[in-house]
Design a protein around this motif. Structure first.
Motif, PDB file in Angstrom:
ATOM      1  N   LEU A 112       0.793  -1.180  -0.155  1.00  0.00           N
ATOM      2  CA  LEU A 112       0.138  -0.086   0.140  1.00  0.00           C
ATOM      3  C   LEU A 112       0.870   1.182  -0.027  1.00  0.00           C
ATOM      4  CD1 LEU A 112      -2.627  -1.164   2.485  1.00  0.00           C
ATOM      5  CD2 LEU A 112      -2.994  -0.993  -0.027  1.00  0.00           C
ATOM      6  N   ARG A 113       2.032   1.302   0.528  1.00  0.00           N
ATOM      7  CA  ARG A 113       2.860   2.226   0.749  1.00  0.00           C
ATOM      8  C   ARG A 113       3.516   2.539  -0.505  1.00  0.00           C
ATOM      9  NH1 ARG A 113       4.263   0.550   5.960  1.00  0.00           N
ATOM     10  NH2 ARG A 113       6.307  -0.583   5.006  1.00  0.00           N
ATOM     11  N   VAL A 115       2.348   1.580  -3.554  1.00  0.00           N
ATOM     12  CA  VAL A 115       1.108   2.043  -4.501  1.00  0.00           C
ATOM     13  C   VAL A 115       0.808   3.332  -4.280  1.00  0.00           C
ATOM     14  CG1 VAL A 115      -1.281   1.740  -4.762  1.00  0.00           C
ATOM     15  CG2 VAL A 115      -0.004  -0.343  -4.606  1.00  0.00           C
ATOM     16  N   GLU A 116       0.970   3.978  -2.996  1.00  0.00           N
ATOM     17  CA  GLU A 116       0.617   5.333  -2.640  1.00  0.00           C
ATOM     18  C   GLU A 116       1.507   6.352  -3.474  1.00  0.00           C
ATOM     19  OE1 GLU A 116      -0.210   8.154   1.205  1.00  0.00           O
ATOM     20  OE2 GLU A 116       0.600   6.029   1.525  1.00  0.00           O
ATOM     21  N   VAL A 117       2.793   5.993  -3.532  1.00  0.00           N
ATOM     22  CA  VAL A 117       3.698   6.893  -4.053  1.00  0.00           C
ATOM     23  C   VAL A 117       4.400   6.644  -5.507  1.00  0.00           C
ATOM     24  CG1 VAL A 117       4.524   7.370  -1.789  1.00  0.00           C
ATOM     25  CG2 VAL A 117       5.664   5.640  -2.917  1.00  0.00           C
ATOM     26  N   LEU A 122       0.141   2.170  -8.666  1.00  0.00           N
ATOM     27  CA  LEU A 122      -1.221   2.699  -8.388  1.00  0.00           C
ATOM     28  C   LEU A 122      -1.982   2.196  -9.508  1.00  0.00           C
ATOM     29  CD1 LEU A 122      -3.491   3.936  -7.009  1.00  0.00           C
ATOM     30  CD2 LEU A 122      -2.603   6.398  -8.221  1.00  0.00           C
ATOM     31  N   HIS A 125      -2.538  -1.663  -9.596  1.00  0.00           N
ATOM     32  CA  HIS A 125      -3.366  -1.784  -8.506  1.00  0.00           C
ATOM     33  C   HIS A 125      -4.806  -1.696  -8.853  1.00  0.00           C
ATOM     34  CE1 HIS A 125      -4.458  -1.756  -3.945  1.00  0.00           C
ATOM     35  NE2 HIS A 125      -3.739  -2.774  -4.171  1.00  0.00           N
ATOM     36  N   ARG A 166     -11.670  -3.325  -0.197  1.00  0.00           N
ATOM     37  CA  ARG A 166     -10.505  -2.613  -0.382  1.00  0.00           C
ATOM     38  C   ARG A 166     -10.463  -1.704   1.101  1.00  0.00           C
ATOM     39  NH1 ARG A 166     -12.065  -1.784  -5.667  1.00  0.00           N
ATOM     40  NH2 ARG A 166     -13.510   0.102  -4.954  1.00  0.00           N
ATOM     41  N   GLU A 170      -7.386  -1.481   3.683  1.00  0.00           N
ATOM     42  CA  GLU A 170      -6.514  -0.489   3.835  1.00  0.00           C
ATOM     43  C   GLU A 170      -6.579  -0.238   5.647  1.00  0.00           C
ATOM     44  OE1 GLU A 170      -8.133   2.305   1.497  1.00  0.00           O
ATOM     45  OE2 GLU A 170      -7.390   1.548  -0.257  1.00  0.00           O
ATOM     46  N   GLU A 174      -3.148  -0.368   7.868  1.00  0.00           N
ATOM     47  CA  GLU A 174      -2.566   0.734   8.143  1.00  0.00           C
ATOM     48  C   GLU A 174      -2.959   1.225   9.831  1.00  0.00           C
ATOM     49  OE1 GLU A 174      -4.227   3.656   5.623  1.00  0.00           O
ATOM     50  OE2 GLU A 174      -3.273   2.827   3.741  1.00  0.00           O
TER      51      GLU A 174
END
Length: 215
Positions: A112-113, A115-117, A122, A125, A166, A170, A174
């Motif tokens: 997830l980290r 994918v975020e940056v 992304l 995903h 999803r 998350e 997190e």
């Protein structure tokens, strides 16, 4: 009745799975930059050209295993009684299946980290979830004798289930508490079935909706 894959097909599937596992491990253990096609191929002792015969990108290779686990979801849903309402089937299957789908909490948090940056991760995903969503809609359409191309119901059910999935993943990945992922998924499915009462309460308290006393 489906035919058994040939030896050659089984070898190809095994190679694809091995490349995906190597790509995932490199990303988790060394970071996305380390997961180059050359490094992934070296982990499996094949050539970079062989890697490109199986995957268009490292992002596709990393997330391939999630797509394959999505097939397990469809198989589990097919095994449910035909007369069972689709949302009941999802409630029975999704909570337990989600744990198998995402694997360990720390590794999915890494994903997830990343994918975020990373825009390319992304995008892949999103493609992965959309593929599972579409396959789920087609299965719901089959079990309800509807047409996913013309009837909104199977699409809406699949999209709602995917949104619960999803959101649950998350929050679980997190969050700092010890709530189990299946519990979050089950609660999310129950909230959607109930018409999202928690969301409605938030809207009322924020003045976005009128409360019954105001009407």
């Amino acid at each position: 009745m489906p035919t058994e894959p040939s030896l050659r097909e089984r070898k190809k599937l095994a190679t694809r799975a091995a490349l995906s596992r190597a790509a995932w491990s490199l990303m988790v253990e060394q970071g996305l930059d380390a997961a180059t096609p050359e490094a992934i191929a070296a982990e499996v002792d094949v050539s970079p050209r062989t890697f490109r015969n199986y995957f268009a990108s490292r992002e596709e290779a990393i997330l391939y295993s999630l797509v394959q686990r999505g097939h397990d979801l469809l198989d589990a849903l097919r095994a449910r009684p035909v007369e069972e309402p689709p949302w009941d089937s999802l409630t029975h299957v999704l909570p337990a299946w989600t744990t198998e789908f995402v694997g360990q909490r720390d590794t999915i948090a890494v994903l997830l980290r990343v994918v975020e940056v990373n825009p390319s991760m992304l995008a892949q995903h999103v493609v992965t979830y959309e593929l599972i969503d579409r396959q789920l809609a087609d299965l719901i359409a089959q079990r309800t004798s509807t047409d996913a191309r013309r009837d909104m119901t199977p699409r809406l059910l699949a999209a709602a289930a995917a949104a619960v999935l999803r959101a649950s993943i998350e929050v679980w990945a997190e969050g700092s508490d010890d709530i189990a992922l299946p519990v979050l998924v089950r609660e999310g499915l129950q909230q959607v079935r109930a018409g999202l009462p928690a969301a409605a309460a938030l809207q009322v308290s924020s003045g976005l909706l009128s409360s019954p006393e105001d009407t």
